[in-house]
Design a protein around this motif. Structure first.
Motif, PDB file in Angstrom:
ATOM      1  N   LEU A  98       5.963   1.557 -10.733  1.00 33.10           N
ATOM      2  CA  LEU A  98       7.016   2.525 -10.411  1.00 33.10           C
ATOM      3  C   LEU A  98       6.454   3.684  -9.596  1.00 33.10           C
ATOM      4  N   ASN A  99       5.277   4.159  -9.960  1.00 34.90           N
ATOM      5  CA  ASN A  99       4.631   5.224  -9.184  1.00 34.90           C
ATOM      6  C   ASN A  99       4.289   4.773  -7.771  1.00 34.90           C
ATOM      7  N   LYS A 100       4.048   3.492  -7.634  1.00 30.59           N
ATOM      8  CA  LYS A 100       3.683   2.930  -6.337  1.00 30.59           C
ATOM      9  C   LYS A 100       4.849   2.953  -5.358  1.00 30.59           C
ATOM     10  N   ILE A 101       6.074   2.775  -5.863  1.00 34.94           N
ATOM     11  CA  ILE A 101       7.223   2.655  -4.964  1.00 34.94           C
ATOM     12  C   ILE A 101       8.112   3.902  -4.953  1.00 34.94           C
ATOM     13  N   LYS A 102       7.802   4.897  -5.746  1.00 29.87           N
ATOM     14  CA  LYS A 102       8.625   6.109  -5.763  1.00 29.87           C
ATOM     15  C   LYS A 102       8.329   6.978  -4.541  1.00 29.87           C
ATOM     16  N   PRO A 103       9.248   7.907  -4.199  1.00 35.06           N
ATOM     17  CA  PRO A 103       8.924   8.897  -3.158  1.00 35.06           C
ATOM     18  C   PRO A 103       7.726   9.735  -3.594  1.00 35.06           C
ATOM     19  N   PRO A 104       6.931  10.230  -2.658  1.00 33.88           N
ATOM     20  CA  PRO A 104       5.675  10.911  -3.039  1.00 33.88           C
ATOM     21  C   PRO A 104       5.869  12.158  -3.894  1.00 33.88           C
ATOM     22  N   TYR A 105       6.855  12.988  -3.600  1.00 29.63           N
ATOM     23  CA  TYR A 105       7.075  14.219  -4.367  1.00 29.63           C
ATOM     24  C   TYR A 105       8.499  14.184  -4.929  1.00 29.63           C
ATOM     25  N   ASN A 106       8.717  13.393  -5.946  1.00 31.23           N
ATOM     26  CA  ASN A 106      10.089  13.135  -6.395  1.00 31.23           C
ATOM     27  C   ASN A 106      10.622  14.174  -7.387  1.00 31.23           C
ATOM     28  N   VAL A 107       9.763  15.032  -7.936  1.00 31.72           N
ATOM     29  CA  VAL A 107      10.213  16.086  -8.855  1.00 31.72           C
ATOM     30  C   VAL A 107       9.697  17.419  -8.345  1.00 31.72           C
ATOM     31  N   ASN A 108      10.602  18.351  -8.065  1.00 35.32           N
ATOM     32  CA  ASN A 108      10.208  19.582  -7.386  1.00 35.32           C
ATOM     33  C   ASN A 108       9.455  20.560  -8.272  1.00 35.32           C
ATOM     34  N   VAL A 109       8.886  21.569  -7.657  1.00 37.66           N
ATOM     35  CA  VAL A 109       8.053  22.549  -8.353  1.00 37.66           C
ATOM     36  C   VAL A 109       8.832  23.306  -9.417  1.00 37.66           C
ATOM     37  N   VAL A 110      10.039  23.753  -9.074  1.00 40.14           N
ATOM     38  CA  VAL A 110      10.830  24.550 -10.014  1.00 40.14           C
ATOM     39  C   VAL A 110      11.144  23.749 -11.270  1.00 40.14           C
TER      40      VAL A 110
ATOM     41  N   LYS B 216       0.852  -1.175   0.000  1.00 39.99           N
ATOM     42  CA  LYS B 216       0.000   0.000   0.000  1.00 39.99           C
ATOM     43  C   LYS B 216       0.893   1.232   0.000  1.00 39.99           C
ATOM     44  N   PRO B 217       0.898   2.004  -1.096  1.00 34.00           N
ATOM     45  CA  PRO B 217       1.815   3.149  -1.177  1.00 34.00           C
ATOM     46  C   PRO B 217       1.410   4.266  -0.244  1.00 34.00           C
ATOM     47  N   TYR B 218       2.349   5.143   0.054  1.00 33.69           N
ATOM     48  CA  TYR B 218       2.059   6.333   0.857  1.00 33.69           C
ATOM     49  C   TYR B 218       1.040   7.198   0.132  1.00 33.69           C
ATOM     50  N   SER B 219       0.074   7.662   0.860  1.00 31.84           N
ATOM     51  CA  SER B 219      -0.958   8.529   0.293  1.00 31.84           C
ATOM     52  C   SER B 219      -0.712   9.956   0.761  1.00 31.84           C
ATOM     53  N   SER B 220      -0.286  10.804  -0.162  1.00 34.05           N
ATOM     54  CA  SER B 220       0.012  12.196   0.179  1.00 34.05           C
ATOM     55  C   SER B 220      -1.260  13.037   0.168  1.00 34.05           C
ATOM     56  N   ALA B 221      -1.135  14.241   0.678  1.00 33.63           N
ATOM     57  CA  ALA B 221      -2.275  15.152   0.667  1.00 33.63           C
ATOM     58  C   ALA B 221      -2.750  15.428  -0.750  1.00 33.63           C
ATOM     59  N   ARG B 222      -1.813  15.499  -1.672  1.00 30.25           N
ATOM     60  CA  ARG B 222      -2.189  15.789  -3.058  1.00 30.25           C
ATOM     61  C   ARG B 222      -2.730  14.569  -3.778  1.00 30.25           C
ATOM     62  N   ASP B 223      -2.545  13.388  -3.204  1.00 28.87           N
ATOM     63  CA  ASP B 223      -3.206  12.194  -3.723  1.00 28.87           C
ATOM     64  C   ASP B 223      -4.682  12.182  -3.313  1.00 28.87           C
ATOM     65  N   GLU B 224      -4.942  12.633  -2.113  1.00 28.56           N
ATOM     66  CA  GLU B 224      -6.283  12.517  -1.556  1.00 28.56           C
ATOM     67  C   GLU B 224      -7.205  13.656  -1.973  1.00 28.56           C
ATOM     68  N   PHE B 225      -6.619  14.774  -2.412  1.00 29.03           N
ATOM     69  CA  PHE B 225      -7.457  15.868  -2.904  1.00 29.03           C
ATOM     70  C   PHE B 225      -6.878  16.404  -4.205  1.00 29.03           C
ATOM     71  N   GLU B 226      -7.691  16.350  -5.254  1.00 33.65           N
ATOM     72  CA  GLU B 226      -7.333  16.953  -6.528  1.00 33.65           C
ATOM     73  C   GLU B 226      -8.436  17.926  -6.901  1.00 33.65           C
ATOM     74  N   GLY B 227      -8.041  19.112  -7.283  1.00 34.17           N
ATOM     75  CA  GLY B 227      -9.034  20.112  -7.643  1.00 34.17           C
ATOM     76  C   GLY B 227      -8.606  21.476  -7.160  1.00 34.17           C
ATOM     77  N   GLU B 228      -9.549  22.383  -7.059  1.00 34.79           N
ATOM     78  CA  GLU B 228      -9.274  23.745  -6.634  1.00 34.79           C
ATOM     79  C   GLU B 228     -10.013  24.044  -5.326  1.00 34.79           C
ATOM     80  N   ALA B 229      -9.358  24.770  -4.441  1.00 33.77           N
ATOM     81  CA  ALA B 229      -9.973  25.200  -3.192  1.00 33.77           C
ATOM     82  C   ALA B 229      -9.421  26.578  -2.845  1.00 33.77           C
TER      83      ALA B 229
END
Length: 355
Positions: free
Chosen positions: A232-244, A16-29
């Protein structure tokens, strides 16, 4: 028939992969209070940097899908292609039991990743033309051989691996066949990513570090079946590529015209430099190149390497690699840098001649 379930490490099937905040909510707020970010802003100078990046790089994948002629779900984005190499080894190789198959001389990170994970290494050297020998590779494969790494164009030799042999290897190999195409943009040969639908065990690696000129941003790609990409997405770190990196890469992918202009200059300079190499008596052999570098053989690589350093020119001494005795790997630079290199080589040649 190949099945990834047959070679994946069994415990990862039910992971069971780590579930980040951005996994659990997609959209605009209007108010984000879910990820424990600093909502006051960022000391890095931009309010955007206080927010976590898109964990699956959707915008980049959409652009790459159009550019590469693949589907978004066939793309993995990593912190350089080295991350994809590491994850592939981690995905299918049991430490202390399984092994990978390498064809030296080749890119060194395959071996490093295997060693980090305590995975065995089998080696079948390329032949005198730096081409794979199918029969010898087939002899080395066992039920524990989970990955065959192929580098095409090959590093450090610069040549494309013969497509007929590569295809035969993909068809016959029981594990993953990883074709590393870091230098594919410098050749007219088609990418193996155009044939993903034919080969479920094929993984193609590419990067934006070379032709796109973004080595400092660290963004690599793996193209494979949606099933392999999902793992691969299942086992990668949750935020592996930064914003910049995501922002700059997204903008760069819209500049394909400039890319073609840069590639034209590099390929023209490669031809010019190789022609000049051929005319220099101190260079014993100039190997064919489909990359942005050229491998040359000289009488004394250590001595020439040291001389070039004195002239402010840094090249790569590959003499310790199998089949590369007294060989230097020389990157194609700007026209001015290439002129300086050629002048230095001519000066060295004159100096040796007068001894």
């Amino acid at each position: 028939m190949f099945s990834i379930e047959k070679i994946i490490r069994p415990h990862l099937l039910g992971l069971k992969p780590y579930s980040s905040a951005r996994d659990e909510f997609e959209g605009e707020a209007s108010v984000y209070l879910d990820a424990n970010e600093n909502n006051l802003g960022s000391l890095a100078g931009g309010v955007d940097y206080n927010r976590y990046p898109d964990p699956y790089q959707k915008t980049i994948k959409e652009k790459l899908a159009k550019l590469k002629g693949v589907k978004s779900e066939q793309i993995f984005i990593g912190n350089g292609s080295d991350e994809a190499i590491d994850l592939l080894v981690r995905l299918v190789c049991e430490p202390g039991q399984d092994e990978v198959l390498l064809l030296p001389p080749t890119y060194g990170m395959y071996e490093v990743s295997a060693n980090i994970h305590n995975v065995g290494i089998q080696r079948v050297p390329l032949d005198s033309r730096f081409q794979p020998v199918f029969e010898k590779i087939a002899e080395k494969q066992t039920e524990r051989t989970k990955i065959l790494f192929l580098c095409s164009p090959n590093n450090p030799t610069g040549n494309i691996l013969e497509p007929a042999t590569v295809e035969k290897l993909i068809q016959s190999f029981n594990g993953l066949v990883v074709v590393d195409e870091a230098y594919i943009d410098f050749t007219v040969s088609p990418s193996w990513s155009t044939r993903l639908e034919e080969f479920p065990n094929l993984v193609v690696l590419q990067t934006l570090s070379k032709a796109w000129g973004m080595a400092g941003l660290r963004l690599g790609m793996a193209f494979a079946s949606p099933q392999i990409i999902s793992l691969l997405n299942k086992i990668k770190p949750p935020y592996n590529v930064n914003v910049v990196t995501q922002e700059l890469v997204s903008n760069a992918l819209d500049k394909t015209a400039q890319l073609h202009d840069m590639l034209e200059v590099i390929v023209q300079e490669r031809t010019r430099v190789m022609d000049q190499f051929e005319s220099l008596s101190l260079i014993e052999k100039v190997y064919p190149s489909d990359a942005n570098f050229v491998l040359v053989q000289v009488p004394n690589a250590n001595e020439l390497y040291a001389y070039l350093l004195e002239r402010g020119v840094v090249v790569r001494n590959r003499s310790t690699q199998p089949g590369c005795a007294n060989c230097l790997r020389i990157t194609i630079g700007t026209p001015e840098e290439n002129d300086h290199l050629l002048d230095s080589l001519k000066a060295y040649s004159a100096q040796v001649t007068t001894k």
